[in-house]
Design a protein around this motif. Structure first.
Motif, short mmCIF file in Angstrom:
data_model
loop_
_atom_site.label_atom_id
_atom_site.label_comp_id
_atom_site.label_asym_id
_atom_site.label_seq_id
_atom_site.Cartn_x
_atom_site.Cartn_y
_atom_site.Cartn_z
N GLN A 146 1.28 -1.03 -0.21
CA GLN A 146 0.14 -0.68 0.06
C GLN A 146 0.95 1.34 -0.25
OE1 GLN A 146 -3.02 -0.32 3.22
NE2 GLN A 146 -3.50 -1.74 2.27
N ALA A 203 0.00 -0.34 -11.79
CA ALA A 203 -0.29 -1.86 -11.93
C ALA A 203 0.55 -2.58 -12.69
CB ALA A 203 -1.29 -2.26 -12.42
N ALA A 217 1.24 -6.01 -10.83
CA ALA A 217 -0.70 -6.02 -10.08
C ALA A 217 -0.88 -5.57 -11.00
CB ALA A 217 -0.33 -5.42 -8.63
N SER A 218 -2.64 -7.07 -10.65
CA SER A 218 -3.31 -6.53 -11.59
C SER A 218 -4.00 -4.88 -11.19
CB SER A 218 -4.81 -7.03 -11.01
OG SER A 218 -5.22 -7.10 -10.11
N GLU A 256 -6.78 -3.58 -11.02
CA GLU A 256 -7.99 -3.63 -9.87
C GLU A 256 -6.81 -3.74 -7.97
OE1 GLU A 256 -10.56 -2.51 -9.10
OE2 GLU A 256 -10.76 -2.21 -11.52
N THR A 257 -6.19 -4.49 -8.17
CA THR A 257 -5.47 -4.71 -6.58
C THR A 257 -4.82 -3.27 -6.87
OG1 THR A 257 -5.16 -7.20 -7.57
CG2 THR A 257 -3.09 -5.80 -6.17
N SER A 269 -7.40 -1.14 -5.74
CA SER A 269 -7.46 -1.78 -3.66
C SER A 269 -6.29 -1.04 -3.16
CB SER A 269 -8.00 -2.60 -3.82
OG SER A 269 -8.02 -3.23 -2.63
N ARG A 270 -4.74 -1.62 -3.03
CA ARG A 270 -3.98 -0.55 -2.47
C ARG A 270 -3.75 0.63 -2.43
NH1 ARG A 270 0.31 -4.64 -5.08
NH2 ARG A 270 0.09 -6.67 -3.98
#
Length: 184
Positions: A137, A155, A160-161, A163-164, A167-168
């Motif tokens: 994060q 990303a 990471a994706s 969405e990940t 979200s982070r």
């Protein structure tokens, strides 16, 4: 900023031998990149080494550079890769004590003396809140704030994706707000 060459144009010019183009790129990105590395590595000496290595990789790539993404996304991807190598070599993630003391010197010297204390306290609260974030994060937040990267670029930089990464970043902002509000 109108009339100024983009980072990508500057890097292409540097690849053709324009050293001044590199100097402009370096001036634009040196402080945010160093702060990102310092906050992630948690160690001024390691941050300096990672910083130098990142810029050396930029220099060594100048002839092969192609505009595939924003320059900032590209250079922060290099920095991210170097950080991952650093963390793997240490086999652990960093403490933040040295990072915090090194960052105390960052406020501009020009600000009035009475504002320095307020700014220092605010910076200490922010650094403490940043240090309390989970590593992924914190990295997403710093890539956005220091590197000015978009969610898609974060990303791509971290592997990471979308969405990940989103979200982070969302969780990091929420935790920072909560931590700073609690301290106020």
């Amino acid at each position: 900023m109108r009339g100024e060459a983009s980072d990508e144009e500057l890097m292409l010019r540097y690849g053709k031998g324009d050293v001044r183009a590199f100097e402009v790129l370096y001036r634009r990105h040196r402080l945010p990149l160093y702060r990102f590395l310092l906050r992630q590595a948690g160690d001024a000496a390691a941050a300096e080494e990672l910083f130098q290595d990142t810029w050396m990789r930029v220099v060594n790539s100048r002839g092969r550079y192609e505009v595939r993404t924003k320059f900032t996304a590209w250079v922060y991807a290099i920095a991210h890769d170097r950080l991952m190598d650093f963390f793997r070599a240490r086999a652990s993630f960093p403490g933040r004590e040295e990072s915090e003391s090194a960052l105390e010197d960052l406020p501009a010297r020009e600000i009035a003396a009475e504002l320095r204390l307020d700014r220092k306290r605010a910076a200490e609260r922010l650094l403490a809140a940043l240090a309390a974030l989970p590593d992924a994060q914190r990295e997403a937040f710093l890539l956005q704030q220091e590197g000015e990267l978009s969610i898609e670029e974060i990303a791509a930089t971290t592997g990471a994706s979308r969405e990940t990464a989103k979200s982070r970043l969302r969780h990091a902002v929420a935790k920072l707000r909560a931590g700073l509000e609690k301290e106020s």
